[in-house]
Design a protein around this motif. Structure first.
Motif, PDB file in Angstrom:
ATOM      1  N   VAL A 239      15.456   3.491   3.054  1.00 40.65           N
ATOM      2  CA  VAL A 239      14.427   3.120   1.556  1.00 40.65           C
ATOM      3  C   VAL A 239      14.217   4.552   1.220  1.00 40.65           C
ATOM      4  O   VAL A 239      13.788   5.599   1.430  1.00 40.65           O
ATOM      5  N   ARG A 240      14.892   4.726  -0.385  1.00 39.62           N
ATOM      6  CA  ARG A 240      14.715   6.069  -1.100  1.00 39.62           C
ATOM      7  C   ARG A 240      13.548   6.287  -1.648  1.00 39.62           C
ATOM      8  O   ARG A 240      13.030   7.147  -2.058  1.00 39.62           O
ATOM      9  N   ALA A 241      13.046   5.063  -2.109  1.00 40.75           N
ATOM     10  CA  ALA A 241      11.584   5.179  -2.817  1.00 40.75           C
ATOM     11  C   ALA A 241      10.692   3.707  -2.793  1.00 40.75           C
ATOM     12  O   ALA A 241      11.487   2.577  -2.529  1.00 40.75           O
ATOM     13  N   TRP A 242       9.667   4.047  -2.424  1.00 41.17           N
ATOM     14  CA  TRP A 242       8.732   2.656  -2.269  1.00 41.17           C
ATOM     15  C   TRP A 242       7.531   2.827  -3.108  1.00 41.17           C
ATOM     16  O   TRP A 242       6.956   3.631  -3.403  1.00 41.17           O
ATOM     17  N   LEU A 243       7.334   1.569  -4.029  1.00 41.68           N
ATOM     18  CA  LEU A 243       6.281   1.271  -4.938  1.00 41.68           C
ATOM     19  C   LEU A 243       5.385   0.163  -4.542  1.00 41.68           C
ATOM     20  O   LEU A 243       5.915  -0.888  -4.063  1.00 41.68           O
ATOM     21  N   ASN A 244       4.081   0.388  -4.102  1.00 43.70           N
ATOM     22  CA  ASN A 244       3.332  -0.326  -3.388  1.00 43.70           C
ATOM     23  C   ASN A 244       2.167  -0.621  -4.697  1.00 43.70           C
ATOM     24  O   ASN A 244       1.301   0.263  -4.920  1.00 43.70           O
ATOM     25  N   ALA A 245       2.046  -1.785  -5.236  1.00 44.14           N
ATOM     26  CA  ALA A 245       1.156  -2.152  -6.022  1.00 44.14           C
ATOM     27  C   ALA A 245       0.066  -3.419  -5.809  1.00 44.14           C
ATOM     28  O   ALA A 245       0.453  -4.158  -4.910  1.00 44.14           O
ATOM     29  N   SER A 246      -1.353  -3.159  -6.043  1.00 43.75           N
ATOM     30  CA  SER A 246      -2.078  -3.794  -5.731  1.00 43.75           C
ATOM     31  C   SER A 246      -3.352  -3.799  -6.395  1.00 43.75           C
ATOM     32  O   SER A 246      -3.577  -3.043  -7.325  1.00 43.75           O
ATOM     33  N   ASP A 247      -4.265  -4.759  -6.648  1.00 42.26           N
ATOM     34  CA  ASP A 247      -5.492  -5.145  -7.074  1.00 42.26           C
ATOM     35  C   ASP A 247      -6.468  -4.761  -6.443  1.00 42.26           C
ATOM     36  O   ASP A 247      -6.548  -5.168  -5.094  1.00 42.26           O
ATOM     37  N   LEU A 248      -7.756  -3.886  -6.865  1.00 43.08           N
ATOM     38  CA  LEU A 248      -8.583  -3.465  -5.899  1.00 43.08           C
ATOM     39  C   LEU A 248      -9.387  -4.968  -5.704  1.00 43.08           C
ATOM     40  O   LEU A 248     -10.339  -4.701  -4.595  1.00 43.08           O
ATOM     41  N   ARG A 249      -9.412  -5.869  -6.184  1.00 42.31           N
ATOM     42  CA  ARG A 249     -10.213  -7.134  -5.966  1.00 42.31           C
ATOM     43  C   ARG A 249      -9.051  -7.957  -5.152  1.00 42.31           C
ATOM     44  O   ARG A 249      -9.650  -9.315  -4.533  1.00 42.31           O
ATOM     45  N   ASP A 250      -7.971  -7.568  -4.676  1.00 41.31           N
ATOM     46  CA  ASP A 250      -7.020  -8.459  -3.862  1.00 41.31           C
ATOM     47  C   ASP A 250      -7.635  -8.354  -2.320  1.00 41.31           C
ATOM     48  O   ASP A 250      -7.461  -7.501  -1.626  1.00 41.31           O
ATOM     49  N   LEU A 251      -8.222  -9.542  -1.928  1.00 42.21           N
ATOM     50  CA  LEU A 251      -8.380  -9.634  -0.443  1.00 42.21           C
ATOM     51  C   LEU A 251      -7.318  -9.339   0.503  1.00 42.21           C
ATOM     52  O   LEU A 251      -7.788  -8.851   1.696  1.00 42.21           O
ATOM     53  N   VAL A 252      -6.159  -9.799   0.303  1.00 39.03           N
ATOM     54  CA  VAL A 252      -5.202  -9.430   1.144  1.00 39.03           C
ATOM     55  C   VAL A 252      -4.893  -7.870   1.546  1.00 39.03           C
ATOM     56  O   VAL A 252      -4.774  -7.675   2.697  1.00 39.03           O
ATOM     57  N   ALA A 253      -4.714  -7.429   0.424  1.00 38.90           N
ATOM     58  CA  ALA A 253      -4.454  -5.880   0.464  1.00 38.90           C
ATOM     59  C   ALA A 253      -5.519  -5.034   1.191  1.00 38.90           C
ATOM     60  O   ALA A 253      -5.281  -4.321   2.212  1.00 38.90           O
ATOM     61  N   LEU A 254      -7.034  -5.226   0.762  1.00 37.44           N
ATOM     62  CA  LEU A 254      -7.994  -4.415   1.294  1.00 37.44           C
ATOM     63  C   LEU A 254      -7.845  -2.756   1.197  1.00 37.44           C
ATOM     64  O   LEU A 254      -8.612  -2.340   0.675  1.00 37.44           O
ATOM     65  N   ASP A 255      -6.758  -2.596   1.853  1.00 36.94           N
ATOM     66  CA  ASP A 255      -6.477  -1.029   1.907  1.00 36.94           C
ATOM     67  C   ASP A 255      -5.287  -0.769   0.921  1.00 36.94           C
ATOM     68  O   ASP A 255      -4.231  -1.420   1.207  1.00 36.94           O
ATOM     69  N   HIS A 256      -5.621  -0.024  -0.181  1.00 39.19           N
ATOM     70  CA  HIS A 256      -4.561  -0.002  -1.155  1.00 39.19           C
ATOM     71  C   HIS A 256      -3.744   1.142  -1.358  1.00 39.19           C
ATOM     72  O   HIS A 256      -2.779   1.473  -2.107  1.00 39.19           O
ATOM     73  N   THR A 257      -3.788   2.169  -0.026  1.00 41.70           N
ATOM     74  CA  THR A 257      -2.940   3.261  -0.090  1.00 41.70           C
ATOM     75  C   THR A 257      -2.176   3.218   1.188  1.00 41.70           C
ATOM     76  O   THR A 257      -2.889   3.135   2.291  1.00 41.70           O
ATOM     77  N   LEU A 258      -0.874   3.361   1.029  1.00 45.11           N
ATOM     78  CA  LEU A 258      -0.043   3.294   2.099  1.00 45.11           C
ATOM     79  C   LEU A 258       0.612   4.829   2.446  1.00 45.11           C
ATOM     80  O   LEU A 258       0.969   4.993   3.536  1.00 45.11           O
ATOM     81  N   ARG A 259       0.480   5.576   1.237  1.00 43.54           N
ATOM     82  CA  ARG A 259       1.106   7.088   1.590  1.00 43.54           C
ATOM     83  C   ARG A 259       0.574   7.666   2.730  1.00 43.54           C
ATOM     84  O   ARG A 259       1.083   8.456   3.537  1.00 43.54           O
ATOM     85  N   PRO A 260      -0.752   7.592   3.187  1.00 47.07           N
ATOM     86  CA  PRO A 260      -1.588   8.219   4.449  1.00 47.07           C
ATOM     87  C   PRO A 260      -0.797   8.017   5.570  1.00 47.07           C
ATOM     88  O   PRO A 260      -0.672   8.988   6.430  1.00 47.07           O
ATOM     89  N   GLU A 261      -0.208   6.841   5.509  1.00 41.38           N
ATOM     90  CA  GLU A 261       0.036   6.357   7.105  1.00 41.38           C
ATOM     91  C   GLU A 261       1.564   6.203   7.060  1.00 41.38           C
ATOM     92  O   GLU A 261       2.263   6.351   8.271  1.00 41.38           O
TER      93      GLU A 261
END
Length: 304
Positions: A239-261
């Motif tokens: 994977v050359r680039a990864w775009l992760n999009a979420s809404d702060l009210r999205d119950l499924v996402a909950l944690d909205h940042t993937l970069r740290p892990e």
């Protein structure tokens, strides 16, 4: 060879694959891509037949069809009763036995903490909308609660079946087949909800390169989900680039940042977007957001 777009849908039953693909094409690109795009349609692994063409997807956040999914008396059941019932149904469908006894606040299940957090956040958002603290669709509070709980129930049960109910291999095979069929074409892979987890795990073991991996409303930031991935969290090698999009009210996402892990961090871009569907998780609203479709259209134009 031109680019190939591969979609991986999320939790819950869906309309037939041709119609689903056309809807994603329209929302993301504003036109039918024909053979350029494919839908990795894994719904038959979990559901016997597609939703009727005219029936709205209950997981898109609309009130239509919610009564068929969640009987009215259940709309106002206490969250602890909803948690215990959903856990029991998930274990039954996965061929196991749920932890006994009433809900005590302890997860009692490998994904139970996620289920608990989704449920309590749903109630918190509903109260905030009732009080005017957050804007809300013009729906009664009990219908809003039902909309959220339908999302939580299907998301948890499908994830449970994927990780613990023997559905993982069959669902991943659907995505792997689309990746293989694409051959050496430059890839744009778009995964929504649980589909983002399936796409991620499949890409982690796939050969070749993916120009852009897009995840929408993804639970890949959740500790319980990360703990059951086939490999430790990291950006798939191809994977050359990864775009992760979420809404702060999205119950499924909950944690909205993937970069740290998910290292290397410089390949991952987390963006917060407004998803104003009834449950803030609807795929059409994610696909049509300018930060999402702008990146995808730019890539396809560059690879044309």
């Amino acid at each position: 060879m031109g680019a190939r777009v591969i979609y991986v849908h999320g939790s819950g039953n869906k309309v037939r694959p041709e119609l689903l693909k056309a809807r994603w094409d329209s929302a993301l690109f504003g036109r039918d891509l024909g053979e350029v795009s494919r839908m990795a349609y894994w719904a038959p692994v979990r559901y016997e037949s597609p939703l009727p063409d005219e029936r709205p997807d209950p997981l898109d956040g609309g009130p239509e069809g919610v009564a068929d999914e969640t009987p009215a008396p259940v709309w106002d059941e206490p969250p602890e009763e909803f948690l215990a019932r959903t856990l029991g149904e998930a274990w039954f469908e996965s061929g196991g036995t749920a932890p006994e006894g009433p809900w005590t606040g302890e997860p009692g299940d490998p994904l139970g903490g996620w289920l608990r957090d989704m449920t309590y956040l749903a109630d918190t958002v509903t109260r905030a909308e009732e009080s005017g603290g957050l804007p809300a669709p013009p729906l009664p509070a009990e219908v809003r609660r039902a909309v959220f709980r339908v999302l939580v129930k299907h998301t948890f049960k499908d994830a449970h079946a994927y990780f613990f109910g023997g559905a993982r291999a069959a669902i991943r095979d659907v995505v792997a087949a689309e990746l293989e069929d694409a051959g050496d074409a430059p890839l744009l892979v778009v995964g929504h909800s649980l589909g983002s987890v399936v796409a991620y795990e499949t890409l982690a073991e796939a050969e070749g390169e993916t120009e852009l991996f897009v995840t929408l409303g993804s639970p890949l930031g959740i500790a319980e989900v990360q703990g059951h991935l086939a490999r430790p969290p990291s950006v798939p090698a191809g994977v050359r680039a990864w775009l992760n999009a979420s809404d702060l009210r999205d119950l499924v996402a909950l944690d909205h940042t993937l970069r740290p892990e998910y290292a290397p961090a410089d390949r991952v871009t987390d963006v917060l977007v407004a998803n104003d569907s009834g449950n803030h998780h609807g795929v059409t609203e994610y696909l049509s957001h300018p930060q999402v479709n702008g990146a995808c259209r730019q890539l396809l134009d560059r690879l044309a």
